[in-house]
Write a protein that holds these residues in place. Sequence first.
Motif: not given
Length: 72
Positions: A57-58, A66-72
């Motif tokens: 998780l990024n 946290v302003t953005r989160a995404w997988k991978g």
Amino acid sequence: MSPTIPTPPQEPQDSPDGYVGLPAGRAEQRARERGWTTVRSLPPGAIITMEYRVGRLNFEVRDGRVTRAWKG
């Protein structure tokens, strides 16, 4: 005996959107509690590799949140 086919790793059933707005430390702690094996916090505009990693998780973090989160 037939060969064993490996089972691909599973990702937590968790939405990255739920981390946006959280303090970075709390977001990382929550992600690990929910089963993410790798949690990566990055500054805005960081240059990163684009390979997809199951279980990662990024977070993009600005001013400690946290302003953005995404997988991978």
